[in-house]
Design a protein around this motif. Structure first.
Motif, PDB file in Angstrom:
ATOM      1  N   VAL A  99       9.930   4.213   0.540  1.00 28.50           N
ATOM      2  CA  VAL A  99       8.817   3.341   0.153  1.00 28.50           C
ATOM      3  C   VAL A  99       8.163   3.836  -1.136  1.00 28.50           C
ATOM      4  O   VAL A  99       7.911   3.053  -2.055  1.00 28.50           O
ATOM      5  CB  VAL A  99       7.792   3.257   1.301  1.00 28.50           C
ATOM      6  CG1 VAL A  99       6.473   2.680   0.810  1.00 28.50           C
ATOM      7  CG2 VAL A  99       8.354   2.425   2.441  1.00 28.50           C
ATOM      8  N   ILE A 100       7.877   5.130  -1.215  1.00 27.68           N
ATOM      9  CA  ILE A 100       7.213   5.666  -2.418  1.00 27.68           C
ATOM     10  C   ILE A 100       8.063   5.353  -3.651  1.00 27.68           C
ATOM     11  O   ILE A 100       7.542   4.987  -4.699  1.00 27.68           O
ATOM     12  CB  ILE A 100       6.966   7.182  -2.266  1.00 27.68           C
ATOM     13  CG1 ILE A 100       5.879   7.431  -1.222  1.00 27.68           C
ATOM     14  CG2 ILE A 100       6.573   7.811  -3.606  1.00 27.68           C
ATOM     15  CD1 ILE A 100       5.735   8.888  -0.788  1.00 27.68           C
ATOM     16  N   GLN A 102       9.788   2.840  -4.201  1.00 30.24           N
ATOM     17  CA  GLN A 102       9.671   1.425  -4.614  1.00 30.24           C
ATOM     18  C   GLN A 102       8.643   1.252  -5.725  1.00 30.24           C
ATOM     19  O   GLN A 102       8.660   0.252  -6.446  1.00 30.24           O
ATOM     20  CB  GLN A 102       9.228   0.529  -3.439  1.00 30.24           C
ATOM     21  CG  GLN A 102      10.122   0.539  -2.223  1.00 30.24           C
ATOM     22  CD  GLN A 102      11.486  -0.080  -2.480  1.00 30.24           C
ATOM     23  OE1 GLN A 102      11.658  -0.857  -3.412  1.00 30.24           O
ATOM     24  NE2 GLN A 102      12.455   0.310  -1.674  1.00 30.24           N
ATOM     25  N   TYR A 103       7.688   2.188  -5.794  1.00 31.25           N
ATOM     26  CA  TYR A 103       6.535   1.981  -6.681  1.00 31.25           C
ATOM     27  C   TYR A 103       6.570   2.883  -7.920  1.00 31.25           C
ATOM     28  O   TYR A 103       5.638   2.862  -8.715  1.00 31.25           O
ATOM     29  CB  TYR A 103       5.231   2.225  -5.913  1.00 31.25           C
ATOM     30  CG  TYR A 103       5.163   1.494  -4.590  1.00 31.25           C
ATOM     31  CD1 TYR A 103       5.442   0.131  -4.528  1.00 31.25           C
ATOM     32  CD2 TYR A 103       4.823   2.153  -3.412  1.00 31.25           C
ATOM     33  CE1 TYR A 103       5.402  -0.551  -3.320  1.00 31.25           C
ATOM     34  CE2 TYR A 103       4.770   1.480  -2.196  1.00 31.25           C
ATOM     35  CZ  TYR A 103       5.066   0.130  -2.158  1.00 31.25           C
ATOM     36  OH  TYR A 103       5.027  -0.537  -0.965  1.00 31.25           O
TER      37      TYR A 103
END
Lengths: 315, 315, 315
Positions: A99-100, A102-103
């Protein structure tokens, strides 16, 4: 370069030092690489130099920066695969890493060892799992066994201050009241031993570092002998590798003093900081003309900037 | 201007107020000064207004910003020189200051007093040591004895809202359940007493501020007398300077109320915030047309922006 | 759009989804809207995805970002009006909201329910008071009863992955060891029920969500029946609305497994994360080709970016 976690991730260390040196002269010249790119800095442990210098490096490249104190701002992590997560951990590292990333275009992560289970620490499980599940390049901001951004800054500092082609560089163990990782020492050896220097490591008996790091390296158990004719003295405490995580007490006489510096070839003094003054080394040495501690700190910016620039695709 | 920690650091306070006023009209006009510059904000204590307004000020100037919660993100500091650091402190302030300033063009620092040792607090030891070892300009984000960014914002607010050339400004002590610093009151007096106003300070007996601040200032121990014909009423609690750090209980009647405001010349009401409603001052006063509390908060941005711009070299 | 806290704040949800989809293709095309604008992110609770994706969204628009961990960096808040604030709370929410909005063009705020007082939670007192006293547009980063940025990202994800015009979407309650808010489930229903899908909610008896959300929605108490022919399965735990805040134990068989996914029409699997693996859903499902969990996380950026862009005045 796909990631930056250890010496082996880098094809030519000298080129990276040269790039860092060039960036120090012209810090803002590559902002086309950083424009609209975001660096995520993930901390599971305290940080001052790494936190600030890596942000500064990213700003110099025109990047955006996000800082996540994962231990405080977010959720507690599960590291084991297959666990039924009905206890305290709230998010699996595989999900957090995926997830991290992704940003962020690059993610830096700091994760200290627990100094209890040597095998677990030396397998770098947290860092390796994070890399496995992340989808972007990872920069180690110090991991269980290495601190490569520090080592790169140290190489740049030695390059800037050496007075001869092949200086003698001594890494000396020093006393400390708390159990510290071996990461800075391991990493310094891993990087410097490939450079054109005469490397000597010295530490009390029983405090030898891991074989994978000191293989083919001169290790002395006599500090005075080691310091003779040194051009650079790098002091650093580490807890025991053999009796893993144990503190060696009763060796206050390994502290670096002005008298000991007299044994050297007017050596420059180095330490990665933070340093416990008058425990590891005396004020007199730290505050002398020979001390390079703030130059090392300054060079952290350009070491990080060179690494980020490479990961952004600079040839 | 080399630093911004007290009134004496500023050559012409009126010029700084005028610059802040101009920046409020045209906040983005000086981004050439901030480009590629980095502001570091170091907090050893909580902050809301200062934290956000100073960041906003830096953004308006095109600067990058890094925030370090030194008490939580990093290492515990040693303040004493020559200590053998084998106890709890992990890094000496001289090293922290020198290192942080490697990464920043300007550093702001917040450090509250402990309200136990008056001499130590009034010597501003932490701030002064930080300044001594830093290599870049320092901005106080509130120190043990002063809060100059607040005072500059207060001067701008009075300048904007005064209805006569020489208004009467009353700084009144007010009740509070906790021991608070004298910083806001000290600093307000230090700045306002040089302005073209009639300044009156009022507080209960035994609650006089430090002589260095109230020298040549009218101090009354009768609040009603002080409030008569006031054009501005600034309420603020402080703990005792004489019985250093003690709370004065039993003076709830010093709370500012609508009835007390009737004694004034339709005075504007001021407070730096955060404020304990209905303890320091009633809702009725805080939420009235006469209240300037949010205008003071808004002006924090332009006060900080003027200071940063000066430190970046604007004439 | 004046604020973004619930479905009703948006005039055309499909237009917002379409804008998010467009921004995903061209993330940096609207930086003229964000230039010199500042987003403030205020957290009273932990956050990973929301914290990072909303920052990233703002960076994509050229905005500056300030993060305030209000629970740790600042002062404790008073929510009640008229209180004599002589206890623990240090600043009234009306003052905090008014002040924070002096420094920001848009403010995002995260505030979880306490799950003790249903009426207080469902009145959204903290969020509503913040909105009342703030002077700029507010974005909910998850409030007591809703998580609209998540729902918007979920709509985008379904739009991208649907294989037929009117897919069957099943929201299934799942087991969890801790008491969780109903916010994600409430919000998902509120948004998806207006879309062109066949929506079915399933949960154990006694675990029905609030009437305002499930009015006119098909709610089944038999999970297997609900899953039949589903095109999307969204798993999420919530604590009881009826016995407010209670955990429902003994329903481990509601966990989503590969076997249960066999009942569906090769459904895509969704979860907002963080997820307790092998409690809510098995690894096998989460790590399968059918899982959209990382796509949902990625879409958080573009959902937030569409909302910020609208609030910045994009038509």
């Amino acid at each position: 370069m796909k990631k930056f976690t250890a010496y082996k991730d880098v094809s030519q260390a000298e080129d990276l030092v040269a790039l860092a040196k060039e960036l120090k002269q012209h810090p803002f010249q590559h902002q086309e690489f950083g424009k609209n790119k975001t660096l995520g800095l993930v901390f599971l442990n305290p940080s001052l130099r790494t936190r600030l210098s890596t942000q500064k490096a990213a700003f110099n490249l025109g990047m955006n920066v996000m800082v996540l104190n994962l231990d405080k701002d977010s959720w507690s992590l599960e590291l084991e695969d297959g666990t039924v997560m009905n206890q305290n951990s709230q998010e699996h590292i595989k999900d957090a890493a995926a997830v991290i990333s992704q940003y962020c275009d690059i993610v830096g992560i700091r994760t200290f060892p627990d100094l209890k289970d040597r095998e677990a620490d030396y397998s770098e499980q947290l860092l390796q799992k994070f890399i496995k599940y992340a989808q972007v390049p990872i920069v180690s901001l110090e991991s269980a066994t290495r601190h490569p951004l520090q080592s790169l800054a140290d190489l740049l500092t030695i390059e800037e201050h050496k007075a001869k082609a092949k200086p003698k560089v001594v890494l000396s163990w020093a006393p400390h009241p708390k159990a510290l990782p071996q990461a800075v020492a391991n990493s310094f050896i891993e990087w410097i031993k490939e450079s054109d220097v005469e490397l000597v490591v010295c530490n009390p008996e029983g405090m030898d570092l891991a074989p994978e790091f000191i293989k083919d390296v001169t290790v002395l158990h006599n500090q005075e002998e080691a310091l003779k004719e040194a051009d650079f003295v790098y002091a650093k405490n580490w807890s025991s590798y053999e009796n893993y995580g144990e503190i060696l007490a009763g060796h206050e006489n390994w502290r670096i003093t002005a008298d000991k510096m007299q044994l050297t070839n007017k050596a420059k003094f180095m330490h990665c900081l933070p340093v416990r003054r008058n425990v590891v080394v005396t004020d007199e040495v730290l505050d002398s003309e020979q001390s390079l501690i703030y130059q090392q700190a300054e060079n952290r910016t350009y070491a990080a900037q060179a690494v980020l620039l490479k990961l952004l695709g600079h040839e």
